[in-house]
Design a protein around this motif. Structure first.
Motif, PDB file in Angstrom:
ATOM      1  N   UNK A  85      33.514  23.088 125.883  1.00 38.58           N
ATOM      2  CA  UNK A  85      33.931  23.857 124.702  1.00 38.58           C
ATOM      3  C   UNK A  85      35.449  23.774 124.610  1.00 38.58           C
ATOM      4  N   UNK A  86      35.942  23.452 123.425  1.00 38.49           N
ATOM      5  CA  UNK A  86      37.365  23.145 123.236  1.00 38.49           C
ATOM      6  C   UNK A  86      38.223  24.348 123.611  1.00 38.49           C
ATOM      7  N   UNK A  87      39.189  24.115 124.479  1.00 38.40           N
ATOM      8  CA  UNK A  87      40.105  25.171 124.912  1.00 38.40           C
ATOM      9  C   UNK A  87      41.452  25.019 124.216  1.00 38.40           C
ATOM     10  N   UNK A  88      42.270  26.057 124.318  1.00 37.61           N
ATOM     11  CA  UNK A  88      43.521  26.109 123.574  1.00 37.61           C
ATOM     12  C   UNK A  88      44.608  25.218 124.187  1.00 37.61           C
ATOM     13  N   UNK A 118      40.280  26.396 116.145  1.00 41.80           N
ATOM     14  CA  UNK A 118      39.755  26.047 114.824  1.00 41.80           C
ATOM     15  C   UNK A 118      40.289  24.670 114.434  1.00 41.80           C
ATOM     16  N   UNK A 119      39.420  23.704 114.413  1.00 38.22           N
ATOM     17  CA  UNK A 119      39.796  22.343 114.053  1.00 38.22           C
ATOM     18  C   UNK A 119      38.765  21.766 113.093  1.00 38.22           C
ATOM     19  N   UNK A 124      41.227  17.626 113.307  1.00 38.76           N
ATOM     20  CA  UNK A 124      40.282  17.266 114.353  1.00 38.76           C
ATOM     21  C   UNK A 124      40.357  15.771 114.643  1.00 38.76           C
ATOM     22  N   UNK A 125      40.488  14.955 113.605  1.00 35.66           N
ATOM     23  CA  UNK A 125      40.593  13.505 113.799  1.00 35.66           C
ATOM     24  C   UNK A 125      41.827  13.154 114.633  1.00 35.66           C
ATOM     25  N   UNK A 126      42.951  13.836 114.355  1.00 32.21           N
ATOM     26  CA  UNK A 126      44.170  13.585 115.130  1.00 32.21           C
ATOM     27  C   UNK A 126      44.007  14.015 116.585  1.00 32.21           C
ATOM     28  N   UNK A 127      43.302  15.129 116.794  1.00 39.47           N
ATOM     29  CA  UNK A 127      43.058  15.587 118.163  1.00 39.47           C
ATOM     30  C   UNK A 127      42.220  14.565 118.929  1.00 39.47           C
ATOM     31  N   UNK A 128      41.201  14.026 118.281  1.00 41.33           N
ATOM     32  CA  UNK A 128      40.347  13.043 118.946  1.00 41.33           C
ATOM     33  C   UNK A 128      41.138  11.798 119.318  1.00 41.33           C
ATOM     34  N   UNK A 129      42.041  11.374 118.440  1.00 45.46           N
ATOM     35  CA  UNK A 129      42.903  10.231 118.750  1.00 45.46           C
ATOM     36  C   UNK A 129      43.800  10.542 119.950  1.00 45.46           C
ATOM     37  N   UNK A 149      33.932   7.529 127.505  1.00 46.67           N
ATOM     38  CA  UNK A 149      33.775   7.783 126.068  1.00 46.67           C
ATOM     39  C   UNK A 149      34.175   9.211 125.734  1.00 46.67           C
ATOM     40  N   UNK A 150      35.051   9.358 124.741  1.00 50.81           N
ATOM     41  CA  UNK A 150      35.349  10.674 124.161  1.00 50.81           C
ATOM     42  C   UNK A 150      34.579  10.743 122.845  1.00 50.81           C
ATOM     43  N   UNK A 151      33.540  11.538 122.827  1.00 49.02           N
ATOM     44  CA  UNK A 151      32.670  11.583 121.649  1.00 49.02           C
ATOM     45  C   UNK A 151      33.250  12.505 120.575  1.00 49.02           C
ATOM     46  N   UNK A 152      32.699  12.392 119.383  1.00 46.63           N
ATOM     47  CA  UNK A 152      33.081  13.290 118.298  1.00 46.63           C
ATOM     48  C   UNK A 152      32.677  14.715 118.658  1.00 46.63           C
ATOM     49  N   UNK A 153      33.508  15.680 118.264  1.00 47.45           N
ATOM     50  CA  UNK A 153      33.204  17.089 118.528  1.00 47.45           C
ATOM     51  C   UNK A 153      31.971  17.521 117.750  1.00 47.45           C
ATOM     52  N   UNK A 154      31.213  18.458 118.333  1.00 46.77           N
ATOM     53  CA  UNK A 154      29.982  18.917 117.682  1.00 46.77           C
ATOM     54  C   UNK A 154      29.677  20.353 118.095  1.00 46.77           C
ATOM     55  N   UNK A 155      28.794  21.043 117.356  1.00 46.82           N
ATOM     56  CA  UNK A 155      28.382  22.391 117.755  1.00 46.82           C
ATOM     57  C   UNK A 155      27.625  22.368 119.083  1.00 46.82           C
ATOM     58  N   UNK A 156      27.746  23.449 119.829  1.00 48.56           N
ATOM     59  CA  UNK A 156      27.132  23.554 121.147  1.00 48.56           C
ATOM     60  C   UNK A 156      25.630  23.276 121.107  1.00 48.56           C
ATOM     61  N   UNK A 157      24.911  23.906 120.185  1.00 51.31           N
ATOM     62  CA  UNK A 157      23.453  23.743 120.175  1.00 51.31           C
ATOM     63  C   UNK A 157      23.048  22.306 119.860  1.00 51.31           C
ATOM     64  N   UNK A 158      23.784  21.638 118.998  1.00 52.40           N
ATOM     65  CA  UNK A 158      23.482  20.234 118.681  1.00 52.40           C
ATOM     66  C   UNK A 158      23.565  19.382 119.943  1.00 52.40           C
ATOM     67  N   UNK A 159      24.575  19.633 120.764  1.00 54.98           N
ATOM     68  CA  UNK A 159      24.733  18.874 122.012  1.00 54.98           C
ATOM     69  C   UNK A 159      23.616  19.207 123.001  1.00 54.98           C
ATOM     70  N   UNK A 160      23.297  20.484 123.127  1.00 58.02           N
ATOM     71  CA  UNK A 160      22.241  20.885 124.055  1.00 58.02           C
ATOM     72  C   UNK A 160      20.886  20.309 123.654  1.00 58.02           C
ATOM     73  N   UNK A 161      20.663  20.129 122.361  1.00 57.39           N
ATOM     74  CA  UNK A 161      19.369  19.665 121.859  1.00 57.39           C
ATOM     75  C   UNK A 161      19.184  18.151 121.979  1.00 57.39           C
TER      76      UNK A 161
END
Length: 243
Positions: A85-88, A118-119, A124-129, A149-161
């Motif tokens: 989970x993204x930290x500050x 909040x990204x 968010x694209x710049x953060x991923x780069x 691999x650094x994957x695209x950010x996603x909601x927690x439940x989507x990743x768990x599923x």
């Protein structure tokens, strides 16, 4: 001087001359002030390394002459996918850098209920780069020749599923299992690390529904970035190549 290790974003071929990427050329030419004839080591993520000598260093860029490639496998036998989970601020960058040094193969940044970051969109694209550059620099420093691999950010439940046969672990301060009690052998782990405020009760129940096992690290409450690195180290000692 230690021979610099440089990542090249395109496939490398033995006995050829290549032009370094803009970032690499800036580091070699302007930061390190290297000159033609000096040695560097290149890798392209294929688990090979190529010794090379600088053929040209000028305002137009940096060219290098490659020698033969050599297989150099420094990867852990444990395939580890970190859901963080993204930290500050710099905490997320620190977690990415150090987890890659410790052998993590995949990192997925996550959004949860208590995520304080909040990204979206361009930010968010710049953060991923930025995170991808940190991953490259970590591999250059620690000697890994495969790029995690650094994957695209996603909601927690989507990743768990996501369908995955890995051992799924979630850190919880009141869990009854520790990493040392997990049965051997394990080759694939999906590790969830929550935000600074922890996962909500609903989120913890959700992870259990998707097959995650709650595990305990110890009696003390750790910060999120400390938790990630402690858990990864313990998993590498138990199932990987540390210790």
């Amino acid at each position: 001087m230690r021979i610099p290790r440089i990542y090249h974003p395109e496939p490398l071929h033995a006995n050829s001359e290549i032009q370094l990427s803009e970032d690499a050329a800036n580091h070699v030419g302007r930061v390190l002030r290297m000159q033609p004839g000096q040695q560097i080591q290149l890798f392209d993520g294929s688990n090979q390394i190529f010794n090379a000598s600088l053929a040209r260093v000028d305002k137009k860029g940096v060219a290098a002459q490659l020698a033969e490639g050599q297989l150099a496998n420094n990867e852990s036998p444990l395939n580890l996918h970190l859901g963080q989970v993204i930290s500050r601020g710099e905490k997320m960058e620190f977690t990415i850098q150090k987890s890659i040094e410790l052998g993590v193969n995949t990192i997925t940044p996550l959004f949860s209920e208590r995520c304080g970051v909040k990204l979206d969109g361009e930010r968010l694209a710049k953060k991923l780069q930025q995170w991808q550059k940190i991953a490259i620099a970590a591999c250059e420093q620690c000697g890994r020749n495969r790029l995690p691999e650094i994957r695209a950010a996603m909601p927690l439940e989507q990743w768990c599923a996501e369908k995955d046969n890995s051992l799924k672990l979630n850190l919880h301060p009141r869990a009854s299992h520790s990493i040392n009690t997990l049965p051997l052998p394990v080759e694939h782990v999906r590790l969830l690390i929550g935000p600074e405020g922890g996962l909500s009760a609903e989120e913890i129940a959700m992870t259990t529904g998707y097959g995650f096992t709650d595990i305990l690290l110890g009696p003390r409450v750790l910060r999120t970035e400390t938790t990630a690195l402690t858990a990864i180290t313990a998993l590498q000692v138990r199932f990987g190549d540390l210790g």
